[in-house]
Motif scaffolding. Sequence first.
Motif, PDB file in Angstrom:
ATOM      1  N   SER A  59      43.705   6.299  67.248  1.00 44.30           N
ATOM      2  CA  SER A  59      43.372   5.883  65.888  1.00 44.30           C
ATOM      3  C   SER A  59      44.024   6.840  64.894  1.00 44.30           C
ATOM      4  O   SER A  59      44.647   7.833  65.282  1.00 44.30           O
ATOM      5  N   ILE A  60      43.866   6.537  63.602  1.00 45.68           N
ATOM      6  CA  ILE A  60      44.424   7.371  62.537  1.00 45.68           C
ATOM      7  C   ILE A  60      43.317   7.730  61.562  1.00 45.68           C
ATOM      8  O   ILE A  60      42.561   6.865  61.102  1.00 45.68           O
ATOM      9  N   LEU A  61      43.213   9.011  61.242  1.00 39.62           N
ATOM     10  CA  LEU A  61      42.266   9.498  60.248  1.00 39.62           C
ATOM     11  C   LEU A  61      43.040  10.017  59.042  1.00 39.62           C
ATOM     12  O   LEU A  61      44.208  10.422  59.169  1.00 39.62           O
ATOM     13  N   LEU A  89      47.571  13.397  50.385  1.00 39.60           N
ATOM     14  CA  LEU A  89      46.748  12.863  51.454  1.00 39.60           C
ATOM     15  C   LEU A  89      47.315  13.354  52.783  1.00 39.60           C
ATOM     16  O   LEU A  89      48.533  13.481  52.936  1.00 39.60           O
ATOM     17  N   ALA A  90      46.440  13.644  53.742  1.00 39.12           N
ATOM     18  CA  ALA A  90      46.867  14.083  55.068  1.00 39.12           C
ATOM     19  C   ALA A  90      46.400  13.064  56.101  1.00 39.12           C
ATOM     20  O   ALA A  90      45.323  12.475  55.970  1.00 39.12           O
ATOM     21  N   PHE A  91      47.213  12.859  57.130  1.00 40.81           N
ATOM     22  CA  PHE A  91      46.918  11.887  58.176  1.00 40.81           C
ATOM     23  C   PHE A  91      46.951  12.568  59.541  1.00 40.81           C
ATOM     24  O   PHE A  91      47.750  13.469  59.773  1.00 40.81           O
ATOM     25  N   LYS A  92      46.078  12.091  60.437  1.00 38.64           N
ATOM     26  CA  LYS A  92      46.029  12.645  61.790  1.00 38.64           C
ATOM     27  C   LYS A  92      45.953  11.527  62.829  1.00 38.64           C
ATOM     28  O   LYS A  92      45.165  10.592  62.691  1.00 38.64           O
ATOM     29  N   PHE A  93      46.784  11.655  63.883  1.00 38.18           N
ATOM     30  CA  PHE A  93      46.615  10.813  65.060  1.00 38.18           C
ATOM     31  C   PHE A  93      45.484  11.403  65.905  1.00 38.18           C
ATOM     32  O   PHE A  93      45.378  12.627  66.050  1.00 38.18           O
ATOM     33  N   THR A  94      44.646  10.551  66.480  1.00 34.69           N
ATOM     34  CA  THR A  94      43.619  11.037  67.394  1.00 34.69           C
ATOM     35  C   THR A  94      43.662  10.234  68.691  1.00 34.69           C
ATOM     36  O   THR A  94      44.025   9.050  68.702  1.00 34.69           O
ATOM     37  N   ARG A  95      43.305  10.890  69.781  1.00 36.71           N
ATOM     38  CA  ARG A  95      43.105  10.229  71.070  1.00 36.71           C
ATOM     39  C   ARG A  95      41.673  10.500  71.502  1.00 36.71           C
ATOM     40  O   ARG A  95      41.281  11.640  71.678  1.00 36.71           O
ATOM     41  N   THR A 103      38.835   6.879  49.940  1.00 37.67           N
ATOM     42  CA  THR A 103      38.045   8.074  50.215  1.00 37.67           C
ATOM     43  C   THR A 103      38.332   9.112  49.147  1.00 37.67           C
ATOM     44  O   THR A 103      39.410   9.106  48.536  1.00 37.67           O
ATOM     45  N   SER A 104      37.395   9.991  48.903  1.00 33.02           N
ATOM     46  CA  SER A 104      37.606  11.059  47.916  1.00 33.02           C
ATOM     47  C   SER A 104      37.067  12.376  48.458  1.00 33.02           C
ATOM     48  O   SER A 104      36.600  13.225  47.711  1.00 33.02           O
ATOM     49  N   THR A 105      37.152  12.533  49.778  1.00 29.20           N
ATOM     50  CA  THR A 105      36.610  13.729  50.406  1.00 29.20           C
ATOM     51  C   THR A 105      37.638  14.375  51.334  1.00 29.20           C
ATOM     52  O   THR A 105      38.559  13.705  51.817  1.00 29.20           O
ATOM     53  N   SER A 106      37.459  15.660  51.579  1.00 26.85           N
ATOM     54  CA  SER A 106      38.344  16.370  52.500  1.00 26.85           C
ATOM     55  C   SER A 106      37.945  16.127  53.949  1.00 26.85           C
ATOM     56  O   SER A 106      38.662  16.529  54.867  1.00 26.85           O
ATOM     57  N   THR A 107      36.813  15.452  54.173  1.00 26.89           N
ATOM     58  CA  THR A 107      36.400  15.087  55.530  1.00 26.89           C
ATOM     59  C   THR A 107      37.270  13.931  56.019  1.00 26.89           C
ATOM     60  O   THR A 107      37.433  12.933  55.317  1.00 26.89           O
ATOM     61  N   TYR A 108      37.824  14.068  57.209  1.00 28.01           N
ATOM     62  CA  TYR A 108      38.707  13.024  57.718  1.00 28.01           C
ATOM     63  C   TYR A 108      37.934  11.746  58.044  1.00 28.01           C
ATOM     64  O   TYR A 108      36.881  11.784  58.679  1.00 28.01           O
TER      65      TYR A 108
END
Length: 207
Positions: free
Chosen positions: A166-168, A105-111, A56-61
């Motif tokens: 999931s992970i974004l 790079l930034a990572f996020k857990f999501t539920r 990816t090359s965008t700031s959108t998760y």
Amino acid sequence: MAGTIKLDGTTFLSKSGSDFTLNNIANHGTITSATTFPAGHIVDIKTAVYRGVQTTSTSTYTQIGYGEHDVLEVTTATPQSSSSKFFLVASIGCIGQSGSSTGTLAFKFTRGGTFISESGSDHTSGSRIATSARYAVASYSDQNHGGGMSFSYLDSPASASASVYSILYNTQNSREGTINRASGYLDDALTYGSLTASSLTVFEIAG
């Protein structure tokens, strides 16, 4: 030698030769779907593995593995109770990034598609955003360098229904961020050309 052990006149253990038999004990020590585990015990474990390569090359998760058959996503079983907690462990095998300067790079857990974290108000003050983890790729003249990382989180959904985790991830300044290999992707039998896998493992913890 045979024998028995009784409690209040009821035999609960008998011995014949070298064999021991439990008597008059519900389930005879068998763990069934109806068994209630005490707080802190691991009730269930589920894991997902992503073996593809994503960029990816965008700031959108973007969800890791989005659009592929082995998307990095875990659907839990129906929890033992609404007090169950879920311990999430992410392992990202390799992270690569293009360009000759340092990038993040930034990572996020999501539920259920919603970001979860323990961020406080200071984490989102001004234009700042909260993330589950960050990874910085140092400035190298070639793009065959990369590294892996792990991060975790203890979630308390307070729900008696199954959850989807999931992970974004995203990148900054249009820098290309790659999962499971270095950005350079050198056709080399050495470490530079190696491919990895990433995983998300979810433990249900009795509450």
